[in-house]
Design a protein around this motif. Sequence first.
Motif, PDB file in Angstrom:
ATOM      1  N   PRO A  61      -3.272   0.883  15.663  1.00  0.00           N
ATOM      2  CA  PRO A  61      -4.493   0.518  16.395  1.00  0.00           C
ATOM      3  C   PRO A  61      -5.735   1.293  15.969  1.00  0.00           C
ATOM      4  O   PRO A  61      -6.851   0.769  16.027  1.00  0.00           O
ATOM      5  N   LEU A  62      -5.553   2.546  15.521  1.00  0.00           N
ATOM      6  CA  LEU A  62      -6.690   3.345  15.087  1.00  0.00           C
ATOM      7  C   LEU A  62      -7.395   2.709  13.884  1.00  0.00           C
ATOM      8  O   LEU A  62      -8.628   2.752  13.771  1.00  0.00           O
ATOM      9  N   THR A 250      -0.557   0.761  -3.129  1.00  0.00           N
ATOM     10  CA  THR A 250      -1.110  -0.218  -2.207  1.00  0.00           C
ATOM     11  C   THR A 250      -0.911   0.246  -0.770  1.00  0.00           C
ATOM     12  O   THR A 250       0.010   1.002  -0.481  1.00  0.00           O
ATOM     13  N   MET A 251      -1.776  -0.238   0.110  1.00  0.00           N
ATOM     14  CA  MET A 251      -1.632   0.039   1.541  1.00  0.00           C
ATOM     15  C   MET A 251      -0.984  -1.133   2.263  1.00  0.00           C
ATOM     16  O   MET A 251      -0.868  -1.134   3.483  1.00  0.00           O
ATOM     17  N   SER A 252      -0.538  -2.122   1.523  1.00  0.00           N
ATOM     18  CA  SER A 252       0.034  -3.333   2.121  1.00  0.00           C
ATOM     19  C   SER A 252       1.320  -3.056   2.877  1.00  0.00           C
ATOM     20  O   SER A 252       1.542  -3.614   3.951  1.00  0.00           O
ATOM     21  N   LYS A 253       2.172  -2.211   2.315  1.00  0.00           N
ATOM     22  CA  LYS A 253       3.518  -2.053   2.874  1.00  0.00           C
ATOM     23  C   LYS A 253       3.576  -0.952   3.931  1.00  0.00           C
ATOM     24  O   LYS A 253       3.775  -1.211   5.106  1.00  0.00           O
ATOM     25  N   GLY A 254       3.389   0.294   3.500  1.00  0.00           N
ATOM     26  CA  GLY A 254       3.535   1.413   4.425  1.00  0.00           C
ATOM     27  C   GLY A 254       2.560   1.391   5.582  1.00  0.00           C
ATOM     28  O   GLY A 254       2.883   1.816   6.694  1.00  0.00           O
ATOM     29  N   TYR A 255       1.347   0.881   5.350  1.00  0.00           N
ATOM     30  CA  TYR A 255       0.335   0.847   6.401  1.00  0.00           C
ATOM     31  C   TYR A 255       0.271  -0.517   7.091  1.00  0.00           C
ATOM     32  O   TYR A 255      -0.578  -0.728   7.958  1.00  0.00           O
ATOM     33  N   SER A 256       1.132  -1.454   6.683  1.00  0.00           N
ATOM     34  CA  SER A 256       1.155  -2.818   7.256  1.00  0.00           C
ATOM     35  C   SER A 256      -0.218  -3.480   7.167  1.00  0.00           C
ATOM     36  O   SER A 256      -0.699  -4.099   8.109  1.00  0.00           O
ATOM     37  N   ILE A 292     -13.659   1.660   4.733  1.00  0.00           N
ATOM     38  CA  ILE A 292     -13.856   2.706   5.750  1.00  0.00           C
ATOM     39  C   ILE A 292     -12.618   2.827   6.633  1.00  0.00           C
ATOM     40  O   ILE A 292     -12.159   3.932   6.953  1.00  0.00           O
ATOM     41  N   ALA A 293     -12.052   1.690   7.022  1.00  0.00           N
ATOM     42  CA  ALA A 293     -10.828   1.709   7.828  1.00  0.00           C
ATOM     43  C   ALA A 293      -9.672   2.318   7.031  1.00  0.00           C
ATOM     44  O   ALA A 293      -8.824   3.030   7.592  1.00  0.00           O
ATOM     45  N   ALA A 294      -9.634   2.056   5.728  1.00  0.00           N
ATOM     46  CA  ALA A 294      -8.573   2.612   4.883  1.00  0.00           C
ATOM     47  C   ALA A 294      -8.670   4.135   4.803  1.00  0.00           C
ATOM     48  O   ALA A 294      -7.655   4.835   4.743  1.00  0.00           O
ATOM     49  N   HIS A 300      -5.375   9.837   9.082  1.00  0.00           N
ATOM     50  CA  HIS A 300      -4.810  10.046  10.425  1.00  0.00           C
ATOM     51  C   HIS A 300      -3.533   9.259  10.743  1.00  0.00           C
ATOM     52  O   HIS A 300      -3.003   9.419  11.836  1.00  0.00           O
ATOM     53  N   CYS A 301      -3.036   8.440   9.819  1.00  0.00           N
ATOM     54  CA  CYS A 301      -1.935   7.535  10.188  1.00  0.00           C
ATOM     55  C   CYS A 301      -0.677   7.734   9.355  1.00  0.00           C
ATOM     56  O   CYS A 301       0.120   6.800   9.199  1.00  0.00           O
TER      57      CYS A 301
END
Length: 412
Positions: A61-62, A250-256, A292-294, A300-301
Amino acid sequence: MRSESEVPFSDNPFSIPIADRVKRLPPYLFGKINKLKYEKRVAGVDVIDLGMGNPTDPPDPLIIEKMTEALSDPKNHRYSVSNGIANLRKEVATRYFKKYGVRLDPDSEIVTCIGSKEGFSHLCLALMGPGDTAIVPAPYFPIHVYAVALAAGNVISLDCREPDKFLSNIAYTCQHLYPKPKLVIVNFPHNPSTTCVEQDFYDELVKLAKRYEFLVISDFAYADICFDGYKAPSFLSSKGASDVGVEFTTMSKGYSMAGWRVGFCAGNQEMVRALATIKGYYDYGLFQPTQIAAIVAMRHCEAAVESVADEYQVRRDVLCDGLERIGWELERPKGTMFVWAKIPEPWAKMGSIDFAMKLLDEGGVAVSPGRGFGEDGEGYLRLAIVENVQRLRQAVRQIDRCLNKSAVTAES
């Protein structure tokens, strides 16, 4: 002499001269399955889709909160820089150092991509040309072959399921092929076979690259999805790796964040510069609120990334337990979001495409046939563990019911 307006109109169809690079692409082997899946869903059938590695879980959610905040700033809706904003590249460098002990210059050794698939394809365009050859791991993830083909290069696929043998075959190919391969592509944890390696594999690969003067691209898409205590090593952690190659993450997998399309290329400065040059002509960079969200995600995630991997491990166990219970032969993966399963007897003689069609048509479960990943994938299926545990248990029940019903019908 007649004017142009008096020339009779022809009813013959107008010929569209498609470029040779498109003609070189092979037929899309998942087409039949996707068509049937669509038809069943239109008809109201609840298809359990284990075909595509498309995460079904939302990001932390963050991350969404930061994206929403960034959308409110009018400045963020302008064109961004094509290589990624500076703070995002700094976060990538920080994460590489914390996780792998690799020091990277965010200005010259990292470029942001619109998903790693886009970056990989454009880097092939920057590196390859007519007469150039790339070695790719087999069974192969399609873009590893198609990106080279679209860049007018040639492909040699080598079975990577025994990593030591894969290295030996790379060396043998370099010794006997003229001109030598220009590029070697590696992908561990491997999609589709889930094969994993240790750091010494990359140590040896770097030595081979320097000996035979080829470049390396490491597709590290499943870096964050590892199980049972296994930690996937980074190619860039091997001594001298940045002299010969780059790595895509990539941020596709670990960060969904699959649909957000956030990827990175890191490593050799000349290869990174070549990719940045191509991207400078082709795009204006990733949407700035997404970047920016990345940044917030990487700052923090990390706990959320570990939680995602834990969830995939639970799903892996549920699916593997169920398939083993009904007599399937498989090895539990140490990484990726897939299970690579051998088609059970007596169904193997059908071929993986026909068998996958059967599971979808009669069982309501979509899977990827191994043949869709090249000849070395024949006899296997790739099942994505993207559904929740209840759906995975239901998928096993439906597969079992489908095959048992067919067996009873055949006997009668």
